[in-house]
Design an enzyme around this catalytic site. Structure first.
Site, PDB file in Angstrom:
ATOM      1  CE1 TYR A 145      -3.433   2.825   0.572  1.00 15.04           C
ATOM      2  CE2 TYR A 145      -2.046   3.466   2.439  1.00 15.04           C
ATOM      3  CZ  TYR A 145      -3.077   3.746   1.553  1.00 15.04           C
ATOM      4  OH  TYR A 145      -3.753   4.949   1.651  1.00 15.04           O
ATOM      5  CE  LYS A 149      -3.267   5.679  -1.629  1.00 12.23           C
ATOM      6  NZ  LYS A 149      -4.246   6.344  -2.495  1.00 12.23           N
TER       7      LYS A 149
HETATM    8  N1  LIG Z   1      -8.626   6.830   5.674  1.00 14.24           N
HETATM    9  C1  LIG Z   1      -7.320   6.976   5.805  1.00 14.24           C
HETATM   10  O1  LIG Z   1      -6.758   6.797   6.908  1.00 14.24           O
HETATM   11  C2  LIG Z   1      -6.486   7.383   4.618  1.00 14.24           C
HETATM   12  C3  LIG Z   1      -5.194   7.873   4.862  1.00 14.24           C
HETATM   13  C4  LIG Z   1      -4.400   8.262   3.790  1.00 14.24           C
HETATM   14  C5  LIG Z   1      -4.889   8.172   2.497  1.00 14.24           C
HETATM   15  N2  LIG Z   1      -6.140   7.702   2.275  1.00 14.24           N
HETATM   16  C6  LIG Z   1      -6.604   7.609   0.872  1.00 14.24           C
HETATM   17  O2  LIG Z   1      -7.791   8.373   0.738  1.00 14.24           O
HETATM   18  C7  LIG Z   1      -8.553   7.858  -0.356  1.00 14.24           C
HETATM   19  C8  LIG Z   1      -9.998   7.738   0.105  1.00 14.24           C
HETATM   20  O3  LIG Z   1     -10.052   6.813   1.162  1.00 14.24           O
HETATM   21  P1  LIG Z   1     -11.126   6.904   2.345  1.00 14.24           P
HETATM   22  O4  LIG Z   1     -10.376   6.941   3.602  1.00 14.24           O
HETATM   23  O5  LIG Z   1     -12.127   7.942   2.067  1.00 14.24           O
HETATM   24  O6  LIG Z   1     -11.721   5.430   2.221  1.00 14.24           O
HETATM   25  P2  LIG Z   1     -13.218   4.902   2.055  1.00 14.24           P
HETATM   26  O7  LIG Z   1     -14.129   5.567   3.012  1.00 14.24           O
HETATM   27  O8  LIG Z   1     -13.085   3.405   2.076  1.00 14.24           O
HETATM   28  O9  LIG Z   1     -13.608   5.387   0.578  1.00 14.24           O
HETATM   29  C9  LIG Z   1     -13.025   4.825  -0.546  1.00 14.24           C
HETATM   30  C10 LIG Z   1     -13.808   5.267  -1.761  1.00 14.24           C
HETATM   31  O10 LIG Z   1     -13.206   4.687  -2.935  1.00 14.24           O
HETATM   32  C11 LIG Z   1     -14.216   3.989  -3.662  1.00 14.24           C
HETATM   33  N3  LIG Z   1     -13.646   2.835  -4.324  1.00 14.24           N
HETATM   34  C12 LIG Z   1     -12.945   1.811  -3.769  1.00 14.24           C
HETATM   35  N4  LIG Z   1     -12.648   0.898  -4.704  1.00 14.24           N
HETATM   36  C13 LIG Z   1     -13.180   1.352  -5.873  1.00 14.24           C
HETATM   37  C14 LIG Z   1     -13.242   0.841  -7.183  1.00 14.24           C
HETATM   38  N5  LIG Z   1     -12.676  -0.334  -7.509  1.00 14.24           N
HETATM   39  N6  LIG Z   1     -13.872   1.562  -8.140  1.00 14.24           N
HETATM   40  C15 LIG Z   1     -14.467   2.742  -7.825  1.00 14.24           C
HETATM   41  N7  LIG Z   1     -14.447   3.275  -6.599  1.00 14.24           N
HETATM   42  C16 LIG Z   1     -13.820   2.580  -5.642  1.00 14.24           C
HETATM   43  C17 LIG Z   1     -15.240   3.570  -2.617  1.00 14.24           C
HETATM   44  O11 LIG Z   1     -16.522   3.439  -3.210  1.00 14.24           O
HETATM   45  P3  LIG Z   1     -17.254   2.060  -3.553  1.00 14.24           P
HETATM   46  O12 LIG Z   1     -16.942   1.083  -2.470  1.00 14.24           O
HETATM   47  O13 LIG Z   1     -18.695   2.466  -3.634  1.00 14.24           O
HETATM   48  O14 LIG Z   1     -16.706   1.674  -4.883  1.00 14.24           O
HETATM   49  C18 LIG Z   1     -15.250   4.803  -1.702  1.00 14.24           C
HETATM   50  O15 LIG Z   1     -16.117   5.788  -2.214  1.00 14.24           O
HETATM   51  C19 LIG Z   1      -7.895   6.542  -0.767  1.00 14.24           C
HETATM   52  O16 LIG Z   1      -7.132   6.750  -1.928  1.00 14.24           O
HETATM   53  C20 LIG Z   1      -6.990   6.213   0.416  1.00 14.24           C
HETATM   54  O17 LIG Z   1      -5.878   5.453   0.033  1.00 14.24           O
HETATM   55  C21 LIG Z   1      -6.959   7.313   3.312  1.00 14.24           C
END
Ligand SMILES: NC(=O)c1ccc[n+]([C@@H]2O[C@H](COP(=O)([O-])OP(=O)(O)OC[C@H]3O[C@@H](n4cnc5c(N)ncnc54)[C@H](OP(=O)(O)O)[C@@H]3O)[C@@H](O)[C@H]2O)c1
Length: 253
Positions: A145, A149
């Site tokens: 992961y 990133k």
């Molecule tokens: N939360 C953290 O701690 C954190 C920290 C650093 C970076 N990030 C990054 O922030 C971004 C958003 O994450 P989040 O924390 O908001 O997570 P989240 O709540 O799990 O949201 C992820 C989003 O991506 C969509 N998604 C996942 N797989 C997909 C696919 N194959 N096709 C289309 N859409 C897809 C999901 O929608 P569906 O399931 O409806 O498809 C959901 O809307 C990610 O890139 C993650 O790596 C998160």
């Protein structure tokens, strides 16, 4: 003016979509879950009197990335938020290979493809690539992961520099959040999530940072200090620290 947000059915993407709607952007919101997307579109359109369209797709598939771009063609896209992503946690030899391959397709190939397609067709505006603080150093126990990133962080920062040098009026920002309380950890199989900032706090820092022309956005004071520590401390200290942090999430420590 149109803003496109991938991964808008939940978490940070959903909160960024709400802010962009409040700023008067018409929205195209992409993710797999139709019901969540449709409900969000309805709520945003009603509250902010903008148009909001759900685009249901699996962005780990190349054809769906191309379909999304084709759907947006001819519209006045001024903001593209490249946010959809997923994680996988665990010791390298124990993580599920299929889940890991899907993560590599989504976090690397698809984000790359969408970035290339949208930056190629946008005449001006803003692109936000959502990386992570995991991009700044190795992340043992969440190795792949972090590597995905790091790829996006380097690609995004380099291309932003290229565009500035070329005078292309598309600003590329990279968002690098620490822990954010969303469904991300559950989807990644994290048994003991660390506490994190709220998705709305992260989204606000992201959107306003992007419009202010920041190239790398790290939401939160603690997180900015952590970034500084990674820059200053030797890897011999950072690697065991990172192993411990990821190990805590797995319940090893
Ligand atoms: N939360 C953290 O701690 C954190 C920290 C650093 C970076 N990030 C990054 O922030 C971004 C958003 O994450 P989040 O924390 O908001 O997570 P989240 O709540 O799990 O949201 C992820 C989003 O991506 C969509 N998604 C996942 N797989 C997909 C696919 N194959 N096709 C289309 N859409 C897809 C999901 O929608 P569906 O399931 O409806 O498809 C959901 O809307 C990610 O890139 C993650 O790596 C998160």
């Amino acid at each position: 003016m149109v803003a496109v947000v991938t991964g808008a059915s939940d978490g940070i993407g959903m909160e960024m979509a709400k802010i962009l709607g409040s700023l008067g952007f018409d929205l195209i919101l992409a993710a797999r879950r139709e019901k969540e997307l449709s409900q969000l579109c309805y709520a945003i359109a009603k509250k902010f009197h903008v148009s909001a369209q759900a685009f249901v797709c699996d962005l780990s598939k190349e054809e769906d990335c191309r379909r999304l771009h084709a759907y947006c063609k001819g519209r006045d896209v001024r903001v593209f938020i490249n946010n959809a992503g997923r994680g996988v946690i665990g010791p390298f030899l124990e993580t599920d290979l299929d889940a890991e391959m899907e993560m590599l397709r989504l976090n690397i190939l698809s984000t790359h493809l969408l970035f290339k397609l949208f930056s190629g067709s946008m005449e001006n505006g803003f692109i936000l690539n959502v990386a992570s603080m995991a991009a700044f150093q190795e992340t043992p126990l969440m190795a792949a992961y972090g590597a995905t990133k790091a790829y996006l962080y380097h690609l995004s920062s380099s291309v932003n520099y290229e565009f500035r040098k070329q005078g292309k009026p598309v600003h590329v920002a990279t968002l690098c959040p620490g822990s954010v309380a969303t469904g991300f950890d559950k989807a990644a199989g994290v048994p003991h999530p660390l506490s994190g900032m709220s998705a709305s706090e992260c989204a606000e820092a992201a959107i306003y940072g992007m419009f202010r022309g920041r190239s790398v956005i790290i939401p939160g004071t603690k997180e900015k200090l952590a970034r500084l520590a990674v820059k200053l401390l030797p890897r011999e200290i950072i690697l065991p620290m990172e192993y411990r942090i990821q190990g805590k999430k797995l319940g090893i420590f």
